[in-house]
Design a protein around this motif. Structure first.
Motif, mmCIF file in Angstrom:
data_model
loop_
_atom_site.group_PDB
_atom_site.id
_atom_site.type_symbol
_atom_site.label_atom_id
_atom_site.label_comp_id
_atom_site.label_asym_id
_atom_site.label_seq_id
_atom_site.Cartn_x
_atom_site.Cartn_y
_atom_site.Cartn_z
ATOM 1 N N HIS A 1 -18.584 -29.824 -37.780
ATOM 2 C CA HIS A 1 -18.884 -28.677 -36.924
ATOM 3 C C HIS A 1 -20.232 -28.888 -36.248
ATOM 4 N N ALA A 2 -20.537 -28.047 -35.298
ATOM 5 C CA ALA A 2 -21.820 -28.125 -34.604
ATOM 6 C C ALA A 2 -22.857 -27.289 -35.349
ATOM 7 N N HIS A 3 -24.096 -27.614 -35.128
ATOM 8 C CA HIS A 3 -25.210 -26.871 -35.725
ATOM 9 C C HIS A 3 -26.127 -26.441 -34.591
ATOM 10 N N SER A 4 -26.582 -25.224 -34.626
ATOM 11 C CA SER A 4 -27.333 -24.674 -33.497
ATOM 12 C C SER A 4 -28.670 -25.363 -33.247
ATOM 13 N N SER A 5 -29.268 -25.953 -34.289
ATOM 14 C CA SER A 5 -30.590 -26.558 -34.085
ATOM 15 C C SER A 5 -30.614 -28.067 -34.321
ATOM 16 N N ALA A 6 -29.502 -28.666 -34.708
ATOM 17 C CA ALA A 6 -29.462 -30.108 -34.968
ATOM 18 C C ALA A 6 -28.873 -30.833 -33.761
ATOM 19 N N MET A 7 -29.507 -31.907 -33.383
ATOM 20 C CA MET A 7 -29.041 -32.667 -32.235
ATOM 21 C C MET A 7 -28.428 -34.009 -32.656
ATOM 22 N N ASN A 8 -28.109 -34.157 -33.923
ATOM 23 C CA ASN A 8 -27.537 -35.397 -34.420
ATOM 24 C C ASN A 8 -26.511 -35.063 -35.504
ATOM 25 N N CYS A 9 -25.956 -36.079 -36.107
ATOM 26 C CA CYS A 9 -25.002 -35.907 -37.205
ATOM 27 C C CYS A 9 -25.721 -36.137 -38.524
ATOM 28 N N PHE A 10 -25.311 -35.412 -39.543
ATOM 29 C CA PHE A 10 -25.895 -35.552 -40.870
ATOM 30 C C PHE A 10 -24.871 -35.055 -41.881
ATOM 31 N N MET A 11 -25.192 -35.147 -43.155
ATOM 32 C CA MET A 11 -24.284 -34.694 -44.211
ATOM 33 C C MET A 11 -25.005 -33.767 -45.170
ATOM 34 N N TYR A 12 -24.233 -32.838 -45.703
ATOM 35 C CA TYR A 12 -24.640 -32.102 -46.891
ATOM 36 C C TYR A 12 -23.848 -32.711 -48.038
ATOM 37 N N LEU A 13 -24.516 -33.102 -49.090
ATOM 38 C CA LEU A 13 -23.869 -33.730 -50.241
ATOM 39 C C LEU A 13 -24.044 -32.865 -51.474
ATOM 40 N N ASN A 14 -23.028 -32.856 -52.317
ATOM 41 C CA ASN A 14 -23.206 -32.231 -53.619
ATOM 42 C C ASN A 14 -24.242 -33.020 -54.391
ATOM 43 N N SER A 15 -25.064 -32.338 -55.112
ATOM 44 C CA SER A 15 -26.054 -33.016 -55.929
ATOM 45 C C SER A 15 -25.376 -33.521 -57.200
ATOM 46 N N VAL A 16 -25.550 -34.801 -57.496
ATOM 47 C CA VAL A 16 -24.937 -35.372 -58.692
ATOM 48 C C VAL A 16 -25.770 -35.031 -59.923
ATOM 49 N N ILE A 17 -25.094 -34.801 -61.023
ATOM 50 C CA ILE A 17 -25.779 -34.480 -62.280
ATOM 51 C C ILE A 17 -26.364 -35.737 -62.903
ATOM 52 N N ASP A 18 -25.600 -36.827 -62.838
ATOM 53 C CA ASP A 18 -26.005 -38.103 -63.414
ATOM 54 C C ASP A 18 -26.824 -38.882 -62.384
#
Length: 65
Positions: free
Chosen positions: A8-25
């Motif tokens: 999806h698009a982001h209102s303030s981001a001009m590039n692509c990036f990821m949100y990742l789940n934080s790993v426990i290990d």
């Protein structure tokens, strides 16, 4: 499931990036970051620096976590 991809698009981001789940290990953190690092190396529009991990308990059950 290996990947859940929410594009999806982001209102303030001009590039692509990821949100990742934080790993426990912590020993698996390097493994988790392989795909975003590869994207960063292969395309100019993807930003590894803008990629974030999420541990926010309020985001459980959302695409972000």
């Amino acid at each position: 499931m290996d990947f859940f991809i929410d594009i999806h698009a982001h209102s303030s981001a001009m590039n692509c990036f990821m949100y990742l789940n934080s790993v426990i290990d912590d020993s698996k953190k390097d493994q988790q970051l392989v795909y975003p690092k590869l994207l960063d190396a292969k395309t100019k529009v993807f930003s590894f620096m803008d990629t974030k991990t999420c541990r926010n308990p309020y985001k459980l059950g959302t695409g972000r976590r």
